[in-house]
Design a protein around this motif. Sequence first.
Motif, PDB file in Angstrom:
ATOM      1  N   THR A  19       0.831  -1.200   0.000  1.00 22.11           N
ATOM      2  CA  THR A  19       0.000   0.000   0.000  1.00 22.11           C
ATOM      3  C   THR A  19       0.866   1.251   0.000  1.00 22.11           C
ATOM      4  OG1 THR A  19      -0.166  -0.127   2.417  1.00 22.11           O
ATOM      5  CG2 THR A  19      -1.967  -1.100   1.126  1.00 22.11           C
ATOM      6  N   VAL A  20       0.400   2.274  -0.715  1.00 19.95           N
ATOM      7  CA  VAL A  20       1.209   3.467  -0.936  1.00 19.95           C
ATOM      8  C   VAL A  20       0.362   4.726  -0.774  1.00 19.95           C
ATOM      9  CG1 VAL A  20       2.585   4.745  -2.640  1.00 19.95           C
ATOM     10  CG2 VAL A  20       2.719   2.243  -2.546  1.00 19.95           C
ATOM     11  N   VAL A  21       0.946   5.757  -0.165  1.00 20.91           N
ATOM     12  CA  VAL A  21       0.400   7.117  -0.176  1.00 20.91           C
ATOM     13  C   VAL A  21       1.393   7.976  -0.941  1.00 20.91           C
ATOM     14  CG1 VAL A  21      -0.030   9.184   1.220  1.00 20.91           C
ATOM     15  CG2 VAL A  21      -0.987   6.987   1.923  1.00 20.91           C
ATOM     16  N   VAL A  22       0.890   8.797  -1.858  1.00 15.18           N
ATOM     17  CA  VAL A  22       1.762   9.700  -2.603  1.00 15.18           C
ATOM     18  C   VAL A  22       1.511  11.128  -2.145  1.00 15.18           C
ATOM     19  CG1 VAL A  22       1.889   8.168  -4.590  1.00 15.18           C
ATOM     20  CG2 VAL A  22       0.131   9.925  -4.530  1.00 15.18           C
ATOM     21  N   ALA A  23       2.568  11.908  -2.016  1.00 17.66           N
ATOM     22  CA  ALA A  23       2.444  13.289  -1.540  1.00 17.66           C
ATOM     23  C   ALA A  23       3.309  14.205  -2.390  1.00 17.66           C
ATOM     24  CB  ALA A  23       2.852  13.383  -0.071  1.00 17.66           C
ATOM     25  N   SER A  24       2.678  15.192  -3.001  1.00 15.97           N
ATOM     26  CA  SER A  24       3.393  16.193  -3.782  1.00 15.97           C
ATOM     27  C   SER A  24       2.553  17.456  -3.846  1.00 15.97           C
ATOM     28  CB  SER A  24       3.674  15.689  -5.204  1.00 15.97           C
ATOM     29  OG  SER A  24       4.248  16.728  -5.996  1.00 15.97           O
ATOM     30  N   GLY A  25       3.218  18.591  -3.836  1.00 11.30           N
ATOM     31  CA  GLY A  25       2.503  19.853  -3.943  1.00 11.30           C
ATOM     32  C   GLY A  25       2.070  20.169  -5.363  1.00 11.30           C
ATOM     33  N   GLU A  26       2.491  19.365  -6.324  1.00  7.40           N
ATOM     34  CA  GLU A  26       2.158  19.598  -7.724  1.00  7.40           C
ATOM     35  C   GLU A  26       1.137  18.562  -8.195  1.00  7.40           C
ATOM     36  OE1 GLU A  26       5.683  20.135 -10.182  1.00  7.40           O
ATOM     37  OE2 GLU A  26       6.857  20.239  -8.335  1.00  7.40           O
ATOM     38  N   PRO A  27      -0.061  18.992  -8.608  1.00  9.28           N
ATOM     39  CA  PRO A  27      -1.105  18.056  -9.053  1.00  9.28           C
ATOM     40  C   PRO A  27      -0.635  17.125 -10.165  1.00  9.28           C
ATOM     41  CG  PRO A  27      -2.023  20.252  -8.775  1.00  9.28           C
ATOM     42  CD  PRO A  27      -0.537  20.395  -8.629  1.00  9.28           C
ATOM     43  N   VAL A  28       0.131  17.642 -11.115  1.00 14.50           N
ATOM     44  CA  VAL A  28       0.596  16.818 -12.220  1.00 14.50           C
ATOM     45  C   VAL A  28       1.534  15.720 -11.708  1.00 14.50           C
ATOM     46  CG1 VAL A  28       1.935  16.790 -14.349  1.00 14.50           C
ATOM     47  CG2 VAL A  28       0.328  18.648 -13.928  1.00 14.50           C
ATOM     48  N   VAL A  29       2.375  16.073 -10.744  1.00 13.61           N
ATOM     49  CA  VAL A  29       3.292  15.089 -10.175  1.00 13.61           C
ATOM     50  C   VAL A  29       2.516  14.022  -9.415  1.00 13.61           C
ATOM     51  CG1 VAL A  29       5.190  14.714  -8.544  1.00 13.61           C
ATOM     52  CG2 VAL A  29       5.203  16.712 -10.055  1.00 13.61           C
ATOM     53  N   ARG A  30       1.510  14.441  -8.651  1.00 13.45           N
ATOM     54  CA  ARG A  30       0.706  13.455  -7.922  1.00 13.45           C
ATOM     55  C   ARG A  30       0.037  12.479  -8.890  1.00 13.45           C
ATOM     56  NH1 ARG A  30      -1.132  17.889  -5.194  1.00 13.45           N
ATOM     57  NH2 ARG A  30      -3.269  17.656  -5.957  1.00 13.45           N
ATOM     58  N   LEU A  31      -0.521  13.018  -9.969  1.00 16.86           N
ATOM     59  CA  LEU A  31      -1.162  12.158 -10.960  1.00 16.86           C
ATOM     60  C   LEU A  31      -0.140  11.198 -11.560  1.00 16.86           C
ATOM     61  CD1 LEU A  31      -3.545  11.339 -12.741  1.00 16.86           C
ATOM     62  CD2 LEU A  31      -2.948  13.226 -14.283  1.00 16.86           C
ATOM     63  N   GLY A  32       1.039  11.731 -11.885  1.00 19.74           N
ATOM     64  CA  GLY A  32       2.076  10.879 -12.444  1.00 19.74           C
ATOM     65  C   GLY A  32       2.508   9.784 -11.492  1.00 19.74           C
ATOM     66  N   LEU A  33       2.608  10.122 -10.202  1.00 18.90           N
ATOM     67  CA  LEU A  33       3.005   9.124  -9.216  1.00 18.90           C
ATOM     68  C   LEU A  33       1.951   8.040  -9.070  1.00 18.90           C
ATOM     69  CD1 LEU A  33       4.606  11.355  -6.431  1.00 18.90           C
ATOM     70  CD2 LEU A  33       5.775   9.789  -7.995  1.00 18.90           C
ATOM     71  N   ARG A  34       0.683   8.430  -9.127  1.00 18.83           N
ATOM     72  CA  ARG A  34      -0.386   7.421  -9.054  1.00 18.83           C
ATOM     73  C   ARG A  34      -0.278   6.446 -10.221  1.00 18.83           C
ATOM     74  NH1 ARG A  34      -4.733   8.538  -5.331  1.00 18.83           N
ATOM     75  NH2 ARG A  34      -5.690   6.705  -6.270  1.00 18.83           N
ATOM     76  N   VAL A  35       0.034   6.986 -11.394  1.00 18.07           N
ATOM     77  CA  VAL A  35       0.176   6.129 -12.571  1.00 18.07           C
ATOM     78  C   VAL A  35       1.403   5.237 -12.433  1.00 18.07           C
ATOM     79  CG1 VAL A  35       0.603   6.110 -15.056  1.00 18.07           C
ATOM     80  CG2 VAL A  35      -1.019   7.747 -14.090  1.00 18.07           C
ATOM     81  N   LEU A  36       2.536   5.839 -12.029  1.00 12.24           N
ATOM     82  CA  LEU A  36       3.765   5.080 -11.881  1.00 12.24           C
ATOM     83  C   LEU A  36       3.650   3.994 -10.819  1.00 12.24           C
ATOM     84  CD1 LEU A  36       6.388   7.967 -12.125  1.00 12.24           C
ATOM     85  CD2 LEU A  36       5.939   6.209 -13.832  1.00 12.24           C
ATOM     86  N   CYS A  37       2.840   4.269  -9.800  1.00 15.55           N
ATOM     87  CA  CYS A  37       2.654   3.300  -8.710  1.00 15.55           C
ATOM     88  C   CYS A  37       1.448   2.405  -8.953  1.00 15.55           C
ATOM     89  CB  CYS A  37       2.503   4.034  -7.377  1.00 15.55           C
ATOM     90  SG  CYS A  37       4.001   4.895  -6.837  1.00 15.55           S
ATOM     91  N   GLY A  38       1.052   2.285 -10.201  1.00 15.68           N
ATOM     92  CA  GLY A  38      -0.140   1.499 -10.529  1.00 15.68           C
ATOM     93  C   GLY A  38      -0.036   0.031 -10.176  1.00 15.68           C
ATOM     94  N   ASP A  39       1.200  -0.479 -10.036  1.00 10.64           N
ATOM     95  CA  ASP A  39       1.377  -1.878  -9.645  1.00 10.64           C
ATOM     96  C   ASP A  39       1.075  -2.108  -8.172  1.00 10.64           C
ATOM     97  OD1 ASP A  39       2.161  -2.377 -12.210  1.00 10.64           O
ATOM     98  OD2 ASP A  39       4.306  -2.451 -11.769  1.00 10.64           O
ATOM     99  N   PHE A  40       0.941  -1.009  -7.429  1.00 15.48           N
ATOM    100  CA  PHE A  40       0.692  -1.102  -5.995  1.00 15.48           C
ATOM    101  C   PHE A  40      -0.710  -0.583  -5.679  1.00 15.48           C
ATOM    102  CE2 PHE A  40       5.173  -0.120  -6.835  1.00 15.48           C
ATOM    103  CZ  PHE A  40       5.765  -1.284  -6.366  1.00 15.48           C
TER     104      PHE A  40
END
Length: 229
Positions: free
Chosen positions: A24-45
């Motif tokens: 399980t993962v929580v992603v934290a970033s002040g940039e909406p685009v980065v958060r979206l990208g991290l959600r995609v990159l962490c799609g295996d989790f």
Amino acid sequence: MSNAAAAGAVLTLPARRTVTDGVTVVVASGEPVVRLGLRVLCGDFDVVGEASCARDAVREVLVHRPDVLVLDLADSDTVLTELRRSARDVAVLALTSSDDDDSLRAALRSGVRGYLHKEAGREEIVRAVAGVAAGEMIFGRLAADRLLGLVGRPLSVATTPFPGLTGREREVLDLVAAGLSNQLIARQLRLSPKTVSNHLSAIFTKLQTASRAEAIVLAREAGLGTMQR
């Protein structure tokens, strides 16, 4: 080249778990685009939460108790300080745009398990998330090179004033000790006043000072604030 080598895994601790399924993962970033990208990159989790600021990041971690927090926040020190008190079992993977020695030392002292540059690719990030969830310490290639350099460097580097501060925080403290206001510091370092304020909050916490004046006294005693501006 293996994924482990690509991610620059230079240290491995005894694993907390032997499988990565269900991480399980929580992603934290002040940039909406980065958060979206991290959600995609962490799609295996299993991404169970996201946050745009330090307060929300701490709340999401305490609510969901994820295996990993992927952290990309300017005020990440606030998050790390709180997690050391209340959620030490959560592994933190820090994403950074700084690969300097001071930032690396500060990250190691803060207890992060992973340290990658923000431009890391998908394979690196996936490997790093899985690795820190398994109890490993993961460093990106540049950070790994710097870490190896620090290991072999003479101990005289410990004489740097306030080694617990990042390089940027030390710059801010130096200017504060020189008598500059937040506005002038922001202009000098090309930062926003809000960012300067965040750095000062982190500095006061790390130095355990209750006021700007007390921080100035400590800084001047350590030789800061004497440079001609």
